[in-house]
Design a protein around this motif. Sequence first.
Motif, short mmCIF file in Angstrom:
data_model
loop_
_atom_site.label_atom_id
_atom_site.label_comp_id
_atom_site.label_asym_id
_atom_site.label_seq_id
_atom_site.Cartn_x
_atom_site.Cartn_y
_atom_site.Cartn_z
N LEU A 1 64.69 35.70 36.19
CA LEU A 1 63.80 35.46 37.32
C LEU A 1 62.82 36.62 37.50
N ARG A 2 63.31 37.85 37.43
CA ARG A 2 62.43 39.02 37.58
C ARG A 2 61.33 39.00 36.52
N THR A 3 61.71 38.72 35.28
CA THR A 3 60.73 38.67 34.19
C THR A 3 59.71 37.56 34.42
N LYS A 4 60.18 36.41 34.90
CA LYS A 4 59.28 35.28 35.16
C LYS A 4 58.27 35.63 36.23
N ILE A 5 58.69 36.27 37.30
CA ILE A 5 57.78 36.66 38.38
C ILE A 5 56.74 37.65 37.85
N GLU A 6 57.17 38.63 37.06
CA GLU A 6 56.24 39.63 36.52
C GLU A 6 55.19 38.98 35.63
N ARG A 7 55.60 38.05 34.78
CA ARG A 7 54.65 37.39 33.89
C ARG A 7 53.69 36.49 34.66
N THR A 8 54.20 35.85 35.70
CA THR A 8 53.34 35.00 36.52
C THR A 8 52.27 35.83 37.21
N GLU A 9 52.66 36.99 37.72
CA GLU A 9 51.68 37.87 38.37
C GLU A 9 50.64 38.37 37.38
N ARG A 10 51.05 38.67 36.16
CA ARG A 10 50.07 39.09 35.15
C ARG A 10 49.08 37.97 34.87
N ARG A 11 49.56 36.74 34.84
CA ARG A 11 48.66 35.61 34.61
C ARG A 11 47.65 35.49 35.75
N PHE A 12 48.14 35.59 36.99
CA PHE A 12 47.23 35.54 38.14
C PHE A 12 46.13 36.58 38.01
N GLN A 13 46.53 37.82 37.69
CA GLN A 13 45.58 38.92 37.63
C GLN A 13 44.57 38.73 36.51
N LYS A 14 45.03 38.22 35.37
CA LYS A 14 44.12 37.96 34.25
C LYS A 14 43.07 36.91 34.62
N ILE A 15 43.56 35.82 35.20
CA ILE A 15 42.64 34.73 35.53
C ILE A 15 41.66 35.17 36.62
N ARG A 16 42.15 35.92 37.60
CA ARG A 16 41.25 36.39 38.64
C ARG A 16 40.17 37.29 38.05
N SER A 17 40.55 38.15 37.11
CA SER A 17 39.57 39.01 36.46
C SER A 17 38.54 38.20 35.69
N ALA A 18 39.01 37.13 35.02
CA ALA A 18 38.10 36.29 34.25
C ALA A 18 37.12 35.55 35.14
N CYS A 19 37.56 35.19 36.35
CA CYS A 19 36.71 34.45 37.28
C CYS A 19 35.73 35.34 38.03
N ASP A 20 35.96 36.64 37.99
CA ASP A 20 35.11 37.58 38.70
C ASP A 20 33.84 37.83 37.88
N VAL A 21 32.69 37.44 38.43
CA VAL A 21 31.42 37.59 37.72
C VAL A 21 31.19 39.04 37.33
N ASN A 22 31.59 39.96 38.19
CA ASN A 22 31.35 41.39 37.94
C ASN A 22 32.19 41.93 36.79
N SER A 23 33.27 41.22 36.45
CA SER A 23 34.11 41.69 35.34
C SER A 23 34.09 40.71 34.18
N ARG A 24 33.01 39.91 34.11
CA ARG A 24 32.92 38.90 33.05
C ARG A 24 32.94 39.51 31.65
N SER A 25 32.61 40.79 31.56
CA SER A 25 32.66 41.45 30.25
C SER A 25 34.07 41.51 29.71
N HIS A 26 35.08 41.35 30.61
CA HIS A 26 36.47 41.40 30.19
C HIS A 26 37.05 40.01 29.97
N LYS A 27 36.18 39.01 29.94
CA LYS A 27 36.66 37.63 29.86
C LYS A 27 37.54 37.39 28.65
#
Length: 587
Positions: free
Chosen positions: A96-122
């Motif tokens: 469960l701990r590992t699943k929560i950590e990986r889910t949070e990493r996914r959230f952060q990656k997608i949020r970064s990709a959706c951020d126009v200011n950080s599109r260079s990291h897409k």
Amino acid sequence: MLRCTVMGIKDLSKLIKTNEHILLKQHELQDIELIIDGPNILHSLFLTNRKLDVLYGGDYDELAATIRNFFQSLQTCRVRPLVLMDGGQAIDDRKLRTKIERTERRFQKIRSACDVNSRSHKKEARCLPILGYKVFQEVLRNMGIEVVSCSFEADKEIAKVANEKGCPVLSRDSDFYALNITGGFIPFDSLWIAQNEIDKPTSISCKIYHVGTLAFFFPRLDMQVIPLLALLFGNDFTEGKTFDAFVSSIPAILPGSLSEYPLKKTHNQKLDDILKWSFNVGSFSKAKEQLATHIGWEKMNSLLRIVAEAYSLELENRREAEFLGRLPEWFVSSHKKCLISGIFMTILTSERVFLSSQPEDFGRPSSYHCSRSIRQVLYNIMLKDFEKTMVDEYDRNDTGSKVACQRILIVLKKNIPGLIQIPDMSIEDRQNIVLSTLLTEDPRIFEEFEPDMKYLISILMFWFRKSFPNVTCCHVGALVSCWVFLKIENHLEEGDEVLPNGNEKSSVNCAIDEVVSGLPPEQLWKIQRRESSAGRMEPAPMNPEQGSTRIPTGEHHVEAISRVNTMFAIHGRRRNCRLFERLRRMC
């Protein structure tokens, strides 16, 4: 450099990579059956194709082509793949701990990709789209490749199937470095597909690993070195930092001469100290004694039992076997055939669901809010026989940086069946459950649509009613355009469509088909090329309106009810994915 989530035993991949010249052997892959870790290879194929769009709907056509090309290469070289998928999460919640950590990493990656200011990291923020698993399984079935779902976590079951058949395993998961697979483990990154002058695969070379090769370099511990390294490195079940104090003390307890240590240094001080200590410790008993002086015997034995159960193929999980025995036979059989997703097994075992985030406006509520009433019906069906009334949903928080858990209360309703009742229900009654879930009061509105289209139109009607912000004319216009474009593509690729049930086409589809079939081929190709080139243009920044992001989540959960109810023979599922992809590009 391609980045991906590290799965399995942390640092073990680094050890193997550093010493691959002695731990891995060159191997030719041909005329053999190959067991494939399905979810892992799907993610690997997705990550290796840098052309796949990660923001606007998943680029499912391109993903399907990537999957198809890889498996065609295997078949061309006479490799017979058997693909195994993950089932439900472990009953004991050890990951469960590992699943929560990986889910949070996914959230952060997608949020970064959706951020126009950080599109260079897409390109670094790449996450598999939420309908990717459906596309993967659909492509494999169309190719005649067997796909089987494991009951729970797949790693050990994959290894057992491979040992029964005497063949190797293909994956990118470092857990397989710790499992005793007779036919060997092939790291995905070691594959090299040679091609001739017309780009046709001619041979596949790779590197193969056997756990006994690693154990050979630790003669005092032999195979017991595996659970020891798993503990000290850290893994998906236990945390390596538990032994930080012990690892810090290693230089003081190592013998003076270490010149006989045979493996190459990894240039990671902590990792190298652990390896030197493991090589020089007198025996497994002495290793346990030294560990126990830092964390105590009780905790050390408990952690060893967890690791042994995770990586020993001989130990069976009785709780899992007993649990499967309480489920309806039809459900277990459908789950094994991948007709029912592993997430539903998790609902049954732990009353828990992780909602996989997708690119959207992170300043607004999650797109999963739109389909919550659909999921409540699904939970009702799944848990009614067990008289359970709560499910914990894990979704992103308002900022999209953390996992938030919300407890969903279920009101068990008499008109909604449990799993045991479903086989005795008529097709009409099953279909009515889906229609009522989608707030469709009068089924006669679907008389002009064939069965598959009823399914899609029902979801769209629900979307119109539930989406916030509201659906606009632009969304509807994009949908109609996509519908016509897909008809053109299907006409060019497959010719006239024959319905599975042999019925005549509905008047709605006939109207579209009449227009499409009346156009000359050169005009169809011209339209198709124009649409394809438009779809490949760089999209505009993410639209703050999330109407279009709610369609895949709704389709995802309505199909879940359909699968559990076994009420629709849903065809063309990938076409729905393609429809959503184009719709979101145009909105």
